[in-house]
Design a protein around this motif. Sequence first.
Motif, PDB file in Angstrom:
ATOM      1  N   LEU A 106      13.476  -5.140  -9.740  1.00 59.20           N
ATOM      2  CA  LEU A 106      12.118  -4.617  -9.849  1.00 59.20           C
ATOM      3  C   LEU A 106      11.865  -3.915 -11.174  1.00 59.20           C
ATOM      4  CD1 LEU A 106      11.529  -3.092  -6.318  1.00 59.20           C
ATOM      5  CD2 LEU A 106      10.256  -4.968  -7.335  1.00 59.20           C
ATOM      6  N   LEU A 107      12.848  -3.133 -11.606  1.00 58.35           N
ATOM      7  CA  LEU A 107      12.664  -2.319 -12.805  1.00 58.35           C
ATOM      8  C   LEU A 107      13.222  -2.967 -14.067  1.00 58.35           C
ATOM      9  CD1 LEU A 107      13.588   1.171 -11.290  1.00 58.35           C
ATOM     10  CD2 LEU A 107      11.334   0.119 -11.506  1.00 58.35           C
ATOM     11  N   ALA A 108      13.782  -4.166 -13.920  1.00 58.87           N
ATOM     12  CA  ALA A 108      14.362  -4.906 -15.044  1.00 58.87           C
ATOM     13  C   ALA A 108      15.477  -4.111 -15.725  1.00 58.87           C
ATOM     14  CB  ALA A 108      13.286  -5.329 -16.049  1.00 58.87           C
ATOM     15  N   ILE A 113       4.925  -6.378  -9.288  1.00 61.50           N
ATOM     16  CA  ILE A 113       3.521  -6.361  -9.731  1.00 61.50           C
ATOM     17  C   ILE A 113       2.900  -5.009  -9.381  1.00 61.50           C
ATOM     18  CG2 ILE A 113       1.228  -7.362  -9.360  1.00 61.50           C
ATOM     19  CD1 ILE A 113       2.652 -10.074  -8.850  1.00 61.50           C
ATOM     20  N   ALA A 114       3.151  -4.528  -8.168  1.00 57.49           N
ATOM     21  CA  ALA A 114       2.586  -3.246  -7.725  1.00 57.49           C
ATOM     22  C   ALA A 114       3.077  -2.103  -8.599  1.00 57.49           C
ATOM     23  CB  ALA A 114       2.935  -2.987  -6.259  1.00 57.49           C
ATOM     24  N   ILE A 115       4.353  -2.074  -8.890  1.00 58.75           N
ATOM     25  CA  ILE A 115       4.918  -1.000  -9.729  1.00 58.75           C
ATOM     26  C   ILE A 115       4.279  -1.032 -11.109  1.00 58.75           C
ATOM     27  CG2 ILE A 115       7.018  -0.274 -10.932  1.00 58.75           C
ATOM     28  CD1 ILE A 115       8.541  -1.042  -8.324  1.00 58.75           C
ATOM     29  N   ASN A 116       4.130  -2.214 -11.686  1.00 56.73           N
ATOM     30  CA  ASN A 116       3.522  -2.312 -13.021  1.00 56.73           C
ATOM     31  C   ASN A 116       2.067  -1.838 -13.009  1.00 56.73           C
ATOM     32  OD1 ASN A 116       5.846  -3.241 -14.262  1.00 56.73           O
ATOM     33  ND2 ASN A 116       5.351  -5.380 -13.909  1.00 56.73           N
ATOM     34  N   ILE A 117       1.314  -2.192 -11.981  1.00 59.02           N
ATOM     35  CA  ILE A 117      -0.078  -1.745 -11.897  1.00 59.02           C
ATOM     36  C   ILE A 117      -0.124  -0.220 -11.716  1.00 59.02           C
ATOM     37  CG2 ILE A 117      -2.186  -1.840 -10.501  1.00 59.02           C
ATOM     38  CD1 ILE A 117      -1.501  -4.819  -9.969  1.00 59.02           C
ATOM     39  N   CYS A 118       0.762   0.318 -10.898  1.00 54.46           N
ATOM     40  CA  CYS A 118       0.809   1.774 -10.700  1.00 54.46           C
ATOM     41  C   CYS A 118       1.154   2.493 -11.999  1.00 54.46           C
ATOM     42  CB  CYS A 118       1.833   2.141  -9.624  1.00 54.46           C
ATOM     43  SG  CYS A 118       1.331   1.687  -7.958  1.00 54.46           S
ATOM     44  N   VAL A 126       0.846  -1.202   0.000  1.00 50.81           N
ATOM     45  CA  VAL A 126       0.000   0.000   0.000  1.00 50.81           C
ATOM     46  C   VAL A 126       0.879   1.248   0.000  1.00 50.81           C
ATOM     47  CG1 VAL A 126      -1.688   1.352   1.318  1.00 50.81           C
ATOM     48  CG2 VAL A 126      -1.997  -1.103   1.072  1.00 50.81           C
ATOM     49  N   ARG A 127       1.926   1.271   0.835  1.00 57.43           N
ATOM     50  CA  ARG A 127       2.828   2.431   0.875  1.00 57.43           C
ATOM     51  C   ARG A 127       3.510   2.657  -0.466  1.00 57.43           C
ATOM     52  NH1 ARG A 127       4.512   0.266   5.814  1.00 57.43           N
ATOM     53  NH2 ARG A 127       6.489  -0.350   4.884  1.00 57.43           N
ATOM     54  N   LEU A 128       3.960   1.559  -1.079  1.00 51.65           N
ATOM     55  CA  LEU A 128       4.613   1.668  -2.386  1.00 51.65           C
ATOM     56  C   LEU A 128       3.641   2.243  -3.418  1.00 51.65           C
ATOM     57  CD1 LEU A 128       6.991   1.141  -4.292  1.00 51.65           C
ATOM     58  CD2 LEU A 128       6.184  -1.216  -4.510  1.00 51.65           C
ATOM     59  N   ALA A 129       2.430   1.742  -3.449  1.00 49.99           N
ATOM     60  CA  ALA A 129       1.427   2.246  -4.395  1.00 49.99           C
ATOM     61  C   ALA A 129       1.102   3.702  -4.104  1.00 49.99           C
ATOM     62  CB  ALA A 129       0.164   1.393  -4.330  1.00 49.99           C
ATOM     63  N   TYR A 130       1.022   4.072  -2.833  1.00 51.53           N
ATOM     64  CA  TYR A 130       0.712   5.460  -2.462  1.00 51.53           C
ATOM     65  C   TYR A 130       1.777   6.420  -2.988  1.00 51.53           C
ATOM     66  CZ  TYR A 130      -0.340   9.625   0.168  1.00 51.53           C
ATOM     67  OH  TYR A 130      -0.633  10.920   0.494  1.00 51.53           O
ATOM     68  N   ILE A 156      -5.090  -0.678  -5.508  1.00 51.46           N
ATOM     69  CA  ILE A 156      -3.961  -1.275  -6.229  1.00 51.46           C
ATOM     70  C   ILE A 156      -3.394  -2.444  -5.434  1.00 51.46           C
ATOM     71  CG2 ILE A 156      -1.556  -0.853  -6.934  1.00 51.46           C
ATOM     72  CD1 ILE A 156      -2.556   1.935  -7.918  1.00 51.46           C
ATOM     73  N   ALA A 157      -3.281  -2.290  -4.120  1.00 51.89           N
ATOM     74  CA  ALA A 157      -2.771  -3.385  -3.290  1.00 51.89           C
ATOM     75  C   ALA A 157      -3.678  -4.611  -3.405  1.00 51.89           C
ATOM     76  CB  ALA A 157      -2.644  -2.934  -1.837  1.00 51.89           C
ATOM     77  N   GLN A 158      -4.985  -4.393  -3.396  1.00 43.34           N
ATOM     78  CA  GLN A 158      -5.911  -5.522  -3.573  1.00 43.34           C
ATOM     79  C   GLN A 158      -5.680  -6.188  -4.921  1.00 43.34           C
ATOM     80  OE1 GLN A 158      -9.877  -4.022  -3.047  1.00 43.34           O
ATOM     81  NE2 GLN A 158      -9.793  -4.241  -0.819  1.00 43.34           N
ATOM     82  N   GLU A 159      -5.486  -5.377  -5.942  1.00 47.15           N
ATOM     83  CA  GLU A 159      -5.246  -5.912  -7.278  1.00 47.15           C
ATOM     84  C   GLU A 159      -3.940  -6.706  -7.324  1.00 47.15           C
ATOM     85  OE1 GLU A 159      -5.024  -4.271 -11.866  1.00 47.15           O
ATOM     86  OE2 GLU A 159      -5.883  -2.963 -10.331  1.00 47.15           O
ATOM     87  N   VAL A 160      -2.924  -6.236  -6.590  1.00 46.79           N
ATOM     88  CA  VAL A 160      -1.638  -6.943  -6.534  1.00 46.79           C
ATOM     89  C   VAL A 160      -1.837  -8.349  -5.977  1.00 46.79           C
ATOM     90  CG1 VAL A 160       0.599  -7.029  -5.338  1.00 46.79           C
ATOM     91  CG2 VAL A 160      -0.179  -4.890  -6.391  1.00 46.79           C
ATOM     92  N   PHE A 161      -2.559  -8.455  -4.856  1.00 45.94           N
ATOM     93  CA  PHE A 161      -2.732  -9.767  -4.244  1.00 45.94           C
ATOM     94  C   PHE A 161      -3.681 -10.659  -5.039  1.00 45.94           C
ATOM     95  CE2 PHE A 161      -0.850  -7.334  -0.811  1.00 45.94           C
ATOM     96  CZ  PHE A 161       0.166  -8.207  -0.443  1.00 45.94           C
TER      97      PHE A 161
END
Length: 188
Positions: A159-161, A81-86, A37-41, A53-58
């Motif tokens: 994370l960022l490839a 996954i979170a970064i890609n969704i964000c 959640v913090r990362l998405a925020y 977004i966190a719900q979508e990640v899980f």
Amino acid sequence: MDNLQRIDYLLHTNALDEMGKNELISILLDEYGSKIVRLAYIYVKDQGKAEDIAQEVFLKCYEKLDQYRQEASIETWLSKIAINICRDYLRSGWFKYFARGVIDTFPYLKHKETPELKLIEQMENEKLMQAVFSLPQKYREVIILHYYMEYSTKQIGDLLAIKSVSVRSRLARAREKLQKKLETGEGS
């Protein structure tokens, strides 16, 4: 058995039936939910959207668990996954045309009191955070992942490839850009 040991056990049994997947997701939520959640925020700057977004990640984790190859830690995989969704959200037409317009129209929405915003304000002063958020995305995300999320350059690279040396290069350039912005008063 603690949560991390239980996660490791469930991932390595190769027998993740429906009940095993449910248990694993529950443990992952307990262990990494607030961090995601913090990362998405940090990316979307909206508490409600960060929680969505966190719900979508899980949910994606649950659906794609059989594709997790264990080359990186489960935390790194969830963060990716979170970064890609964000990123997808920030590229969406809705965000570009509606969300930014609403925030610009109602300036008080920029300063909505949330626990994350209070934490950010405690960690850094307002001028520094505005300067960070005004950086181009590739520099902003390495600064946030390194200093706020406390990831190593190798983890950020995963994370960022990108290569670790590229992460270090982006961090150096980001620091230079931040220093210039802070000296000239840009980004505030």
